[in-house]
Write a protein that holds these residues in place. Structure first.
Motif, mmCIF file in Angstrom:
data_model
loop_
_atom_site.group_PDB
_atom_site.id
_atom_site.type_symbol
_atom_site.label_atom_id
_atom_site.label_comp_id
_atom_site.label_asym_id
_atom_site.label_seq_id
_atom_site.Cartn_x
_atom_site.Cartn_y
_atom_site.Cartn_z
ATOM 1 N N GLU A 1 1.552 19.439 -16.851
ATOM 2 C CA GLU A 1 0.400 20.089 -17.481
ATOM 3 C C GLU A 1 0.430 21.592 -17.238
ATOM 4 N N ASN B 1 -7.838 28.430 -18.791
ATOM 5 C CA ASN B 1 -6.715 28.636 -19.704
ATOM 6 C C ASN B 1 -7.130 28.471 -21.155
ATOM 7 N N ILE C 1 0.677 24.374 -20.197
ATOM 8 C CA ILE C 1 -0.337 25.414 -20.388
ATOM 9 C C ILE C 1 0.330 26.787 -20.367
ATOM 10 N N VAL D 1 -5.709 3.631 3.347
ATOM 11 C CA VAL D 1 -5.263 3.838 1.963
ATOM 12 C C VAL D 1 -6.388 4.459 1.132
ATOM 13 N N ILE E 1 -6.794 8.138 1.880
ATOM 14 C CA ILE E 1 -5.731 8.953 1.274
ATOM 15 C C ILE E 1 -5.941 9.069 -0.233
ATOM 16 N N PHE E 2 -6.280 7.914 -0.862
ATOM 17 C CA PHE E 2 -6.495 7.926 -2.320
ATOM 18 C C PHE E 2 -7.663 8.816 -2.712
ATOM 19 N N THR F 1 -8.369 20.607 -8.956
ATOM 20 C CA THR F 1 -7.304 21.377 -9.625
ATOM 21 C C THR F 1 -7.560 21.453 -11.120
ATOM 22 N N LEU F 2 -7.895 20.307 -11.739
ATOM 23 C CA LEU F 2 -8.053 20.273 -13.185
ATOM 24 C C LEU F 2 -9.277 21.038 -13.640
ATOM 25 N N TYR G 1 1.301 11.563 -9.936
ATOM 26 C CA TYR G 1 0.323 12.651 -9.931
ATOM 27 C C TYR G 1 1.022 14.015 -9.932
ATOM 28 N N VAL H 1 2.478 1.692 -3.420
ATOM 29 C CA VAL H 1 1.519 2.194 -4.404
ATOM 30 C C VAL H 1 1.246 3.673 -4.153
ATOM 31 N N LEU H 2 1.085 3.996 -2.880
ATOM 32 C CA LEU H 2 0.802 5.385 -2.501
ATOM 33 C C LEU H 2 1.921 6.324 -2.945
ATOM 34 N N SER I 1 2.040 6.506 -6.854
ATOM 35 C CA SER I 1 0.920 7.249 -7.446
ATOM 36 C C SER I 1 1.041 8.741 -7.145
ATOM 37 N N VAL J 1 0.708 16.751 -12.960
ATOM 38 C CA VAL J 1 0.137 18.085 -12.708
ATOM 39 C C VAL J 1 1.152 19.173 -13.054
ATOM 40 N N LEU K 1 -6.743 12.320 -2.673
ATOM 41 C CA LEU K 1 -5.915 12.659 -3.851
ATOM 42 C C LEU K 1 -6.785 12.849 -5.089
ATOM 43 N N SER L 1 0.836 -1.208 0.000
ATOM 44 C CA SER L 1 0.000 0.000 0.000
ATOM 45 C C SER L 1 0.865 1.250 0.000
ATOM 46 N N ARG M 1 -6.824 31.291 -24.175
ATOM 47 C CA ARG M 1 -6.179 31.038 -25.467
ATOM 48 C C ARG M 1 -7.139 31.347 -26.601
#
Lengths: 257, 139
Positions: free
Chosen positions: A41, B40, A45, B18, B21-22, B32-33, A34, A26-27, A30, A38, B25, A23, B44
């Motif tokens: 990107e 943006n 941009i 887990v 936490i995931f 954010t996205l 991530y 993986v944490l 990931s 980010v 995230l 775990s 443009r």
């Protein structure tokens, strides 16, 4: 050790350690992926936006150069280019979207250019009106600075060649082929005026001369008209405005075909 | 609690941890996205629309002539459908030039993008304008 085994619950302790380790692995991976994605990107941009902004500045610079060339070719001072570019540079300083902008420029004073302008209007059948300057754009951003060097060349070229055939006695039919180019590419004319020389003075050609202009829509124009002159050659002058209103002119001598 | 069940509960606890936490995230990533992408993209689109109008000198010509209706119509045509805009033109001393509002409607509390642009006219008499364009997606 015995105490630890007891606390973990005997038989299950090994499985728990493996699951926990997996775990955490993986944490960590990931999270790393991530964060990487980010940041990539965001950078992409930001870079795209700045490239668009630089393109926009380049285009506006070109427009400022065109305006200066229109002015100078129509009788304005050559120094108009420096004056206009100073105004443009000043206006750029009021933009803050990507940081502080600074535009420095150097007008060309070489190979026929004076104060960034060149007007080659002679008797060779080739007329050139041109403006040229080098630029350095500096963008001082919060996180990074960008420096871009570029040059802008605005040139209108006119080529004229022709001949005449005798219609009757001293009446001659003059045929001209005119081509207009913007930065070397065929371009359209907004207006054309033709003169011919008679007894030392320039006479405008008009409908009384059976003036006919054929536009091929590809920057090529055929002009024909009749003149009454005893001279064995006909001196012709063509003044043309391109679609941007830049004036260019040239003279040529037409002989009998 | 029985001694043999202790291990299973710890595994469940670890999984829950887990999962928490995931999920945090995933939620933060989406937040954010969704905040950055459309903003943006709209910037443009706005900048490119102004560049397109300025490529043949039309933008500077509309402003020189004070033809605000033609400018609004051109923006309406060039921007994607469902985009709301408000444009203000300033001179070199940052005095407002446009005498009427150049807009196609309100933003209705939606997220607004902002574009700055310097327009140089191609005319014989040189003019330089600073353009502020505000954009929002209405539908």
């Amino acid at each position: 050790m015995k105490k630890l085994k007891k606390n973990l619950g005997g038989k299950s302790s090994g499985q728990l350690l493996i699951v926990a380790a997996l775990s955490i692995a993986v944490l960590i991976s990931s999270t790393t992926i991530y964060v990487y994605e980010v940041s990539r990107e965001t950078n992409s941009i930001k870079n795209n936006s700045i490239s668009d902004f630089v393109l926009a500045v380049k285009q506006s610079t070109r427009n400022a150069m065109i305006s200066s060339l229109v002015n100078a070719s129509n009788g304005g001072e050559r120094t108009v280019l420096t004056d206009n570019l100073n105004s443009f540079s000043q206006a750029l300083r009021s933009l803050y979207q990507f940081g502080t902008c600074q535009l420095n420029f150097t007008v060309l004073n070489d190979v026929g250019y004076d104060s960034g302008m060149r007007f080659s209007w002679n008797d060779s059948g080739l007329g050139i009106s041109s403006a040229y300057a080098d630029f350095t754009l500096k963008i001082y951003g919060v996180t990074s600075n960008t420096v871009v060097n570029y040059a802008v060349n605005v040139t209108t070229t006119l080529t004229v060649n022709g001949f005449y055939t005798i219609v009757e006695n001293e009446e001659k039919l003059v045929n001209l082929t005119c081509k207009i180019y913007n930065e070397g590419e065929p371009a359209l004319a907004k207006n054309m005026t033709v003169f011919y020389e008679n007894l030392g003075s320039w006479v405008p050609v008009n409908s009384s001369n059976n003036l006919s202009i054929t536009d091929y829509h590809n920057g090529t124009y055929n002009i024909s008209f009749t003149v009454n002159t005893s001279s064995s050659s006909v001196q012709v002058s063509v003044h043309a405005y391109d679609s941007r209103s830049v004036l260019v002119q040239t003279n040529t001598t037409c002989n009998e075909a | 609690m029985k001694k043999e069940n202790k291990g299973q509960i710890r595994i469940i606890e670890a999984f829950l941890a887990v999962l928490i936490i995931f999920s945090s995230l995933v939620i933060s990533a989406n937040l954010t996205l969704t905040q950055s992408r459309p903003n943006n993209q709209l910037k443009r689109i706005g900048l490119r629309t102004l560049m397109k109008l300025d490529s043949d000198g039309s933008l500077g010509k509309y402003i020189d002539e004070g033809n605000w209706t033609a400018l609004r119509d051109a923006l309406n045509l060039a921007l994607p459908a469902g985009t709301s805009f408000n444009l203000t033109v300033y001179d070199e001393e940052m005095r407002q030039v446009n005498t009427v509002v150049i807009s196609n409607g309100g933003f209705g509390g939606r997220e607004v993008s902002y574009v700055e642009y310097v327009c140089a006219s191609q005319g014989s008499v040189f003019h330089c304008y600073v353009i502020h364009l505000y954009l929002a997606v209405v539908s």
